[in-house]
Motif scaffolding. Structure first.
Motif, PDB file in Angstrom:
ATOM      1  N   VAL A 104       0.863  -1.174   0.000  1.00  0.00           N
ATOM      2  CA  VAL A 104       0.000   0.000   0.000  1.00  0.00           C
ATOM      3  C   VAL A 104       0.901   1.226   0.000  1.00  0.00           C
ATOM      4  N   LEU A 105       0.734   2.053  -1.012  1.00  0.00           N
ATOM      5  CA  LEU A 105       1.563   3.233  -1.206  1.00  0.00           C
ATOM      6  C   LEU A 105       0.736   4.484  -0.940  1.00  0.00           C
ATOM      7  N   HIS A 106       1.302   5.419  -0.198  1.00  0.00           N
ATOM      8  CA  HIS A 106       0.700   6.734   0.011  1.00  0.00           C
ATOM      9  C   HIS A 106       1.534   7.713  -0.813  1.00  0.00           C
ATOM     10  N   LEU A 107       0.886   8.428  -1.708  1.00  0.00           N
ATOM     11  CA  LEU A 107       1.587   9.347  -2.592  1.00  0.00           C
ATOM     12  C   LEU A 107       1.204  10.790  -2.296  1.00  0.00           C
ATOM     13  N   LYS A 108       2.174  11.674  -2.502  1.00  0.00           N
ATOM     14  CA  LYS A 108       1.929  13.106  -2.339  1.00  0.00           C
ATOM     15  C   LYS A 108       2.856  13.840  -3.309  1.00  0.00           C
ATOM     16  N   ASP A 109       2.284  14.714  -4.087  1.00  0.00           N
ATOM     17  CA  ASP A 109       3.060  15.518  -5.041  1.00  0.00           C
ATOM     18  C   ASP A 109       3.938  14.657  -5.949  1.00  0.00           C
ATOM     19  N   GLY A 110       3.396  13.532  -6.412  1.00  0.00           N
ATOM     20  CA  GLY A 110       4.103  12.679  -7.354  1.00  0.00           C
ATOM     21  C   GLY A 110       5.177  11.791  -6.763  1.00  0.00           C
ATOM     22  N   LYS A 111       5.269  11.727  -5.442  1.00  0.00           N
ATOM     23  CA  LYS A 111       6.277  10.891  -4.776  1.00  0.00           C
ATOM     24  C   LYS A 111       5.607   9.922  -3.813  1.00  0.00           C
ATOM     25  N   ILE A 112       6.245   8.788  -3.578  1.00  0.00           N
ATOM     26  CA  ILE A 112       5.772   7.822  -2.591  1.00  0.00           C
ATOM     27  C   ILE A 112       6.312   8.281  -1.239  1.00  0.00           C
ATOM     28  N   VAL A 113       5.392   8.651  -0.335  1.00  0.00           N
ATOM     29  CA  VAL A 113       5.808   9.200   0.963  1.00  0.00           C
ATOM     30  C   VAL A 113       5.698   8.183   2.101  1.00  0.00           C
ATOM     31  N   GLU A 114       4.911   7.125   1.872  1.00  0.00           N
ATOM     32  CA  GLU A 114       4.786   6.087   2.892  1.00  0.00           C
ATOM     33  C   GLU A 114       4.393   4.781   2.210  1.00  0.00           C
ATOM     34  N   MET A 115       4.894   3.669   2.775  1.00  0.00           N
ATOM     35  CA  MET A 115       4.647   2.350   2.189  1.00  0.00           C
ATOM     36  C   MET A 115       4.415   1.342   3.295  1.00  0.00           C
ATOM     37  N   TRP A 116       3.340   0.554   3.143  1.00  0.00           N
ATOM     38  CA  TRP A 116       3.031  -0.554   4.053  1.00  0.00           C
ATOM     39  C   TRP A 116       3.058  -1.821   3.223  1.00  0.00           C
ATOM     40  N   LEU A 117       3.683  -2.885   3.732  1.00  0.00           N
ATOM     41  CA  LEU A 117       3.763  -4.152   3.024  1.00  0.00           C
ATOM     42  C   LEU A 117       3.066  -5.245   3.822  1.00  0.00           C
ATOM     43  N   PHE A 118       2.420  -6.155   3.102  1.00  0.00           N
ATOM     44  CA  PHE A 118       1.705  -7.280   3.708  1.00  0.00           C
ATOM     45  C   PHE A 118       2.080  -8.547   2.951  1.00  0.00           C
ATOM     46  N   SER A 119       2.262  -9.639   3.686  1.00  0.00           N
ATOM     47  CA  SER A 119       2.639 -10.921   3.097  1.00  0.00           C
ATOM     48  C   SER A 119       1.530 -11.944   3.295  1.00  0.00           C
ATOM     49  N   ALA A 120       1.357 -12.800   2.307  1.00  0.00           N
ATOM     50  CA  ALA A 120       0.353 -13.860   2.409  1.00  0.00           C
ATOM     51  C   ALA A 120       0.731 -14.877   3.480  1.00  0.00           C
ATOM     52  N   ASP A 121       2.030 -15.053   3.718  1.00  0.00           N
ATOM     53  CA  ASP A 121       2.491 -16.029   4.711  1.00  0.00           C
ATOM     54  C   ASP A 121       3.662 -15.420   5.484  1.00  0.00           C
ATOM     55  N   GLN A 122       3.328 -14.590   6.455  1.00  0.00           N
ATOM     56  CA  GLN A 122       4.363 -13.864   7.188  1.00  0.00           C
ATOM     57  C   GLN A 122       5.312 -14.796   7.920  1.00  0.00           C
ATOM     58  N   VAL A 123       4.803 -15.913   8.427  1.00  0.00           N
ATOM     59  CA  VAL A 123       5.669 -16.868   9.140  1.00  0.00           C
ATOM     60  C   VAL A 123       6.747 -17.406   8.192  1.00  0.00           C
ATOM     61  N   ALA A 124       6.338 -17.765   6.976  1.00  0.00           N
ATOM     62  CA  ALA A 124       7.305 -18.271   6.002  1.00  0.00           C
ATOM     63  C   ALA A 124       8.297 -17.185   5.586  1.00  0.00           C
ATOM     64  N   GLU A 125       7.806 -15.946   5.447  1.00  0.00           N
ATOM     65  CA  GLU A 125       8.724 -14.860   5.085  1.00  0.00           C
ATOM     66  C   GLU A 125       9.722 -14.614   6.215  1.00  0.00           C
ATOM     67  N   ASP A 126       9.234 -14.605   7.462  1.00  0.00           N
ATOM     68  CA  ASP A 126      10.133 -14.423   8.612  1.00  0.00           C
ATOM     69  C   ASP A 126      11.201 -15.521   8.651  1.00  0.00           C
ATOM     70  N   ALA A 127      10.791 -16.758   8.384  1.00  0.00           N
ATOM     71  CA  ALA A 127      11.732 -17.872   8.407  1.00  0.00           C
ATOM     72  C   ALA A 127      12.795 -17.684   7.312  1.00  0.00           C
ATOM     73  N   PHE A 128      12.380 -17.186   6.146  1.00  0.00           N
ATOM     74  CA  PHE A 128      13.325 -16.993   5.055  1.00  0.00           C
ATOM     75  C   PHE A 128      14.360 -15.919   5.408  1.00  0.00           C
ATOM     76  N   TRP A 129      13.904 -14.775   5.927  1.00  0.00           N
ATOM     77  CA  TRP A 129      14.833 -13.682   6.226  1.00  0.00           C
ATOM     78  C   TRP A 129      15.622 -13.919   7.499  1.00  0.00           C
ATOM     79  N   GLY A 130      15.051 -14.639   8.443  1.00  0.00           N
ATOM     80  CA  GLY A 130      15.748 -14.932   9.698  1.00  0.00           C
ATOM     81  C   GLY A 130      15.892 -13.708  10.596  1.00  0.00           C
ATOM     82  N   GLN A 131      16.467 -13.955  11.751  1.00  0.00           N
ATOM     83  CA  GLN A 131      16.659 -12.880  12.731  1.00  0.00           C
ATOM     84  C   GLN A 131      17.937 -12.158  12.423  1.00  0.00           C
TER      85      GLN A 131
END
Length: 131
Positions: A104-131
């Motif tokens: 989810v991108l929040h835009l202002k004056d033609g620029k991306i000012v804020e970004m939120w990301l969501f994963s279908a399987d956060q547990v699997a993504e966490d395991a991939f990236w690790g601590q």
């Protein structure tokens, strides 16, 4: 404004897919706030374009250069917000991930000012990236 913001989001994702970091940098506001989900080494809030690029560089290193948004399913706009339904993947010698997500991108004056990301399987993504 919605149509213009969707076009900017499309330009951003195409630049990401091509590895055009100069274009990505042009589209991210210098003071962007980036919300990375989960409980892994990259999770949390990043403030500023330099901090976001540092995080993305770390992701490329951790994934041995394989992390990619390989499909943009849909871009949907609502005023100054754009939601992107995407698919992303990464692999390294001992692990892999492949899943859908929503950015989810929040835009202002033609620029991306804020970004939120969501994963279908956060547990699997966490395991991939690790601590």
């Amino acid at each position: 404004m919605t149509s213009k913001n969707v076009d900017i989001a499309r330009e951003y994702f195409q630049a990401v897919q091509k590895g055009d970091l100069a274009k990505v940098g042009e589209l991210l506001d210098e003071e962007i706030v980036w919300h990375q989900p989960g409980a892994n080494q990259f999770s949390g809030e990043r403030k500023g374009r330099d901090a976001v690029f540092a995080m993305l560089g770390g992701m490329m290193e951790a994934s041995q250069g394989s992390f990619a948004i390989d499909t943009i399913h849909a871009l949907m706009g609502n005023g100054d917000m754009v939601a992107a339904s995407i698919h992303f993947a990464g692999r390294r010698e001992d692990a892999s991930m492949s899943m859908d997500g929503v950015d989810v991108l929040h835009l202002k004056d033609g620029k991306i000012v804020e970004m939120w990301l969501f994963s279908a399987d956060q547990v699997a993504e966490d395991a991939f990236w690790g601590q």
